[in-house]
Design a protein around this motif. Structure first.
Motif, mmCIF file in Angstrom:
data_model
loop_
_atom_site.group_PDB
_atom_site.id
_atom_site.type_symbol
_atom_site.label_atom_id
_atom_site.label_comp_id
_atom_site.label_asym_id
_atom_site.label_seq_id
_atom_site.Cartn_x
_atom_site.Cartn_y
_atom_site.Cartn_z
ATOM 1 N N ILE A 98 0.877 -1.167 0.000
ATOM 2 C CA ILE A 98 0.000 0.000 0.000
ATOM 3 C C ILE A 98 0.914 1.215 0.000
ATOM 4 O O ILE A 98 1.970 1.195 0.628
ATOM 5 N N TYR A 99 0.520 2.223 -0.738
ATOM 6 C CA TYR A 99 1.307 3.458 -0.696
ATOM 7 C C TYR A 99 0.378 4.652 -0.812
ATOM 8 O O TYR A 99 -0.783 4.518 -1.227
ATOM 9 N N GLU A 100 0.888 5.780 -0.447
ATOM 10 C CA GLU A 100 0.127 7.029 -0.524
ATOM 11 C C GLU A 100 1.016 8.096 -1.146
ATOM 12 O O GLU A 100 2.251 8.049 -0.990
ATOM 13 N N VAL A 101 0.422 9.007 -1.882
ATOM 14 C CA VAL A 101 1.157 10.175 -2.362
ATOM 15 C C VAL A 101 0.864 11.271 -1.348
ATOM 16 O O VAL A 101 -0.294 11.618 -1.136
ATOM 17 N N ALA A 102 1.905 11.757 -0.688
ATOM 18 C CA ALA A 102 1.660 12.702 0.413
ATOM 19 C C ALA A 102 2.567 13.920 0.278
ATOM 20 O O ALA A 102 3.658 13.837 -0.295
ATOM 21 N N TYR A 103 2.108 14.999 0.822
ATOM 22 C CA TYR A 103 2.859 16.262 0.708
ATOM 23 C C TYR A 103 3.377 16.698 2.070
ATOM 24 O O TYR A 103 2.759 16.426 3.107
ATOM 25 N N ILE A 104 4.531 17.365 2.012
ATOM 26 C CA ILE A 104 5.192 17.802 3.249
ATOM 27 C C ILE A 104 4.683 19.187 3.626
ATOM 28 O O ILE A 104 4.629 20.080 2.785
ATOM 29 N N GLU A 105 4.361 19.331 4.904
ATOM 30 C CA GLU A 105 3.930 20.638 5.397
ATOM 31 C C GLU A 105 4.530 20.868 6.776
ATOM 32 O O GLU A 105 5.006 19.934 7.424
ATOM 33 N N ASN A 106 4.453 22.092 7.209
ATOM 34 C CA ASN A 106 4.828 22.474 8.580
ATOM 35 C C ASN A 106 6.180 21.941 9.033
ATOM 36 O O ASN A 106 6.289 21.325 10.106
ATOM 37 N N LYS A 107 7.215 22.177 8.222
ATOM 38 C CA LYS A 107 8.574 21.825 8.653
ATOM 39 C C LYS A 107 8.933 22.738 9.809
ATOM 40 O O LYS A 107 8.810 23.958 9.702
ATOM 41 N N ASN A 108 9.350 22.114 10.886
ATOM 42 C CA ASN A 108 9.540 22.909 12.098
ATOM 43 C C ASN A 108 10.559 22.220 13.001
ATOM 44 O O ASN A 108 10.264 21.161 13.549
ATOM 45 N N GLY A 109 11.749 22.796 13.142
ATOM 46 C CA GLY A 109 12.766 22.148 13.979
ATOM 47 C C GLY A 109 13.058 20.753 13.467
ATOM 48 O O GLY A 109 13.429 20.576 12.313
ATOM 49 N N ASP A 110 12.878 19.743 14.318
ATOM 50 C CA ASP A 110 13.152 18.361 13.921
ATOM 51 C C ASP A 110 11.881 17.623 13.493
ATOM 52 O O ASP A 110 11.884 16.401 13.390
ATOM 53 N N SER A 111 10.813 18.357 13.290
ATOM 54 C CA SER A 111 9.567 17.668 12.917
ATOM 55 C C SER A 111 9.002 18.206 11.607
ATOM 56 O O SER A 111 9.415 19.263 11.121
ATOM 57 N N LEU A 112 8.073 17.454 11.075
ATOM 58 C CA LEU A 112 7.391 17.868 9.853
ATOM 59 C C LEU A 112 6.109 17.062 9.741
ATOM 60 O O LEU A 112 5.938 16.067 10.458
ATOM 61 N N ILE A 115 3.592 14.888 7.255
ATOM 62 C CA ILE A 115 3.491 14.163 5.982
ATOM 63 C C ILE A 115 2.041 13.717 5.854
ATOM 64 O O ILE A 115 1.542 12.964 6.693
ATOM 65 N N GLY A 116 1.388 14.235 4.833
ATOM 66 C CA GLY A 116 -0.033 13.904 4.674
ATOM 67 C C GLY A 116 -0.836 14.286 5.899
ATOM 68 O O GLY A 116 -1.753 13.561 6.283
ATOM 69 N N GLY A 117 -0.454 15.374 6.546
ATOM 70 C CA GLY A 117 -1.196 15.850 7.718
ATOM 71 C C GLY A 117 -0.829 15.142 9.015
ATOM 72 O O GLY A 117 -1.414 15.430 10.066
#
Ligand code: SF4
Length: 234
Positions: free
Chosen positions: A49-63, A65-67
């Protein structure tokens, strides 16, 4: 989200022996592997199974992926310039996992295990090939929670990864992979993680000091850890 349950793999003697990295292909070993392959091949049905996901809210050591929020310095640095990624789970499949090898036949059990391992590796390679073609991607790298760098991206984040696909129950329903309370996958010959496009190849093994690992793909590079520390303190 797409489920792939008809993954074409060439599960043959050569593929298994290559995976086992045998120095000496003794006749009795080859014979045992061949015998186990006869049991495995008719039922092997790896799935993914796979998902196409977008990166958002890059912040310090976190981010995100798909919300879904993930925390890993190495992941965050690797995805710094990436916008689209492919979370995935690939399994050798329950059909293969449920073949009954007598528990006291350790030798055959071991060879059957190697066949399952080969099946999941071949399936993952096919999934990568499929994604490259379908989404016109160049080189792909991958990272998995807990695979290496245990402190940086703990295995507990398997829960987050599964939630990208709707949670544990949903994944089990779709491809038969169960995530246990200790964050291991059943069938155990399953792999999960994030695939992402890269110009410079990244392998978790580069940051994993484990010795004598049959799955090692590249040498351990202690210098690389320092590089990731530096990049994040810029
Ligand atoms: S060396 Fe082995 S345990 Fe470490 S990341 Fe590579 S495959 Fe995994």
């Amino acid at each position: 989200m797409e489920v792939l349950n008809n993954i074409p793999i060439k599960l043959d003697l050569e593929a298994v022996l290559k995976r086992m990295r045998l120095r000496n292909r003794r006749e009795n070993i080859v014979g045992n592997v061949r015998e186990m392959l006869e049991l495995a091949r008719p039922v092997a049905k790896p799935k993914a199974i796979y998902e196409v996901a977008y990166i958002e809210n890059k912040n310090g050591d976190s981010l995100e992926i798909g919300g879904v929020k993930f925390t890993s310095r190495v992941l965050r640095v690797n995805l710094d310039k990436v916008e689209r990624v492919f979370p995935f789970i690939v399994t050798c499949g329950r059909e293969l996992d449920e073949v009954n090898i007598p528990p006291d036949d350790f030798i055959k059990g071991y060879y059957f295990d190697q066949i399952k391992e080969t099946a999941v590796v071949l399936a993952r390679q096919q999934v990568e090939k499929y994604l490259k073609k379908r989404y016109a991607l160049g080189q792909l790298s991958r990272m998995a929670p807990g695979a290496a760098m245990k402190i940086d991206w703990p295995i507990t984040q398997q829960m987050e990864l599964f939630s990208v696909f709707g949670g544990r129950e949903k994944v089990e329903e779709l491809i038969g992979v169960r995530l246990t309370d200790t964050f291991l996958m059943v069938p155990i010959k399953s792999v999960s993680g994030i695939l992402f496009p890269t110009e410079v190849s990244f392998e978790s093994c580069q940051m994993c000091p484990r010795e004598n690992c049959i799955g090692r793909r590249v040498e351990y590079d202690p210098e690389l850890e320092k590089k990731y520390q530096l990049e994040t303190t810029k």
